[in-house]
Write a protein that holds these residues in place. Structure first.
Motif, short mmCIF file in Angstrom:
data_model
loop_
_atom_site.label_atom_id
_atom_site.label_comp_id
_atom_site.label_asym_id
_atom_site.label_seq_id
_atom_site.Cartn_x
_atom_site.Cartn_y
_atom_site.Cartn_z
N LEU A 108 -4.28 69.85 -15.56
CA LEU A 108 -4.42 68.51 -14.87
C LEU A 108 -6.09 68.25 -15.23
N VAL A 109 -6.47 69.18 -14.98
CA VAL A 109 -8.14 69.13 -15.11
C VAL A 109 -8.75 68.53 -16.45
N GLY A 110 -8.06 69.55 -17.52
CA GLY A 110 -7.72 69.16 -19.10
C GLY A 110 -8.15 68.01 -19.14
N MET A 111 -6.76 66.52 -18.43
CA MET A 111 -6.13 65.66 -18.85
C MET A 111 -7.91 65.02 -18.30
N MET A 112 -7.76 64.88 -17.12
CA MET A 112 -8.84 64.10 -16.44
C MET A 112 -9.99 64.35 -17.23
N LEU A 113 -10.21 65.19 -16.99
CA LEU A 113 -11.98 65.46 -18.08
C LEU A 113 -11.80 64.77 -19.37
N GLU A 114 -10.54 64.75 -20.62
CA GLU A 114 -10.52 64.28 -21.36
C GLU A 114 -10.55 62.54 -21.22
N GLY A 115 -9.88 62.41 -20.29
CA GLY A 115 -10.24 60.92 -19.48
C GLY A 115 -11.19 60.29 -19.17
N ALA A 116 -12.28 61.59 -18.85
CA ALA A 116 -13.28 60.96 -18.87
C ALA A 116 -14.39 61.20 -19.98
N GLY A 117 -13.77 61.74 -20.97
CA GLY A 117 -14.64 61.47 -22.14
C GLY A 117 -15.16 62.42 -22.82
N PHE A 118 -14.61 63.75 -22.61
CA PHE A 118 -14.99 65.47 -22.56
C PHE A 118 -13.70 65.82 -24.28
N THR A 119 -14.23 66.29 -24.42
CA THR A 119 -13.73 66.99 -24.98
C THR A 119 -13.55 68.58 -25.01
N VAL A 120 -12.16 68.54 -25.10
CA VAL A 120 -11.25 70.03 -24.14
C VAL A 120 -10.45 70.76 -24.81
N LYS A 121 -10.48 71.95 -24.94
CA LYS A 121 -10.40 73.09 -26.15
C LYS A 121 -9.30 73.76 -24.56
N ASP A 122 -8.07 73.94 -24.53
CA ASP A 122 -6.89 74.26 -23.61
C ASP A 122 -6.77 76.25 -24.62
#
Ligand code: B1M
Length: 212
Positions: A108-122
């Motif tokens: 969920l944190v990853g989804m919200m960060l992506e939603g805010a424009g960040f690139t996320v490496k899971d």
């Protein structure tokens, strides 16, 4: 609570993937905001499952089935949570610490960060300190998630490994998860603590704004 949101809540508690999937689709079609579905239906449902487990009214298999239903719902919700015009710059590596298999908060944190424009490496779950160290060169922030009191200590071990490898202070480290507190984060020397996914986004922005 909205009737469809109530159905989603109950569907997760009962572990009915179909009910949750169709419920989320119906709620979105009816114009219920994604945040409302999440915060009034889905998150309280997982809290209820935790309560039932704690009181011996459900066991690990039931918890797992509810988790699958929750994941199905989150997958349906993901595109709506990601919709945003705001673009933030930065890359965040996220992982659940070693010994811990809980991944929904991290996701969920990853989804919200992506939603805010960040690139996320899971980095996934059960992530060793060495794996976090290996990821550090390519990211600005590392996010550690832990759901068990027995795995919280891995956050400290991971911070020590990052320090020993000379990755900090360039890389900032934020921590979160149900048993984690602001005090604990401060004591182990993390750069920040976020209580939930929305606050993790705000924290990431503030950590990056202080990066030199
Ligand atoms: Co587990 N489990 N579980 N479990 N499980 C808890 C955590 C527990 C509190 C249940 C209870 O007793 N009430 C308890 C921990 C007790 C403790 O340590 N004090 C527990 C236990 C005991 C266990 C096992 C040991 C059970 C057993 O085997 N006897 C076992 C451990 C396995 C392991 O990890 N090694 C276990 C297993 C499981 C399942 C696999 C069955 C399943 C997980 C499936 C999965 O994740 N894929 C599961 C589940 C589903 C839960 C509960 C019911 C729900 C967790 C969840 O997904 N919540 C949970 C009870 C509860 O939390 N009330 C429980 C929804 C999720 C969105 O919330 O993860 O809290 P959460 O994330 C939040 C915030 O914490 C925050 O943002 C999110 C919301 O916006 N956040 C961050 C999270 N990470 C963050 C990172 C950040 C910032 C914020 O920055 C990086």
């Amino acid at each position: 609570m909205n009737e469809i949101v109530k159905q989603i809540f109950q569907g997760i508690v009962d572990g009915q993937q179909d009910v949750v999937a169709t419920g989320v689709e119906a709620a979105l079609r009816a114009g219920v905001p994604a945040r409302t579905i999440l915060e009034e239906g889905m998150l309280p449902a997982m809290a209820e499952v935790g309560r039932l487990f704690e009181e011996g009214e459900c066991y690990v298999p039931e918890m797992l089935i509810s988790a699958r239903a929750m994941k199905t719902g989150l997958a349906k919700l993901q595109p709506s949570l990601k919709q945003t015009d705001i673009k933030a710059a930065g890359t965040v590596a996220l992982g659940t610490v070693k010994g811990d298999l809980h991944d929904m908060g991290k996701n969920l944190v990853g989804m919200m960060l992506e939603g805010a424009g960040f690139t996320v490496k899971d980095l996934g779950v059960d992530v060793s300190p060495e794996a976090f160290v290996a990821a550090a060169d390519d990211v600005d922030v590392i996010g550690l998630s832990a759901l068990l009191t027995t795995t919280m200590g891995q956050m400290k071990t991971t911070l020590e490994a990052l320090d020993a490898a000379g990755k900090r202070p360039r890389v900032k480290v934020m921590v979160g998860g149900a048993p984690v507190t602001e005090d604990f984060a401060r004591i182990i020397g993390a750069d920040g603590y976020a209580h939930d996914a929305s606050r993790a986004v705000a924290l990431t922005k503030s950590l990056l704004s202080t990066t030199v």
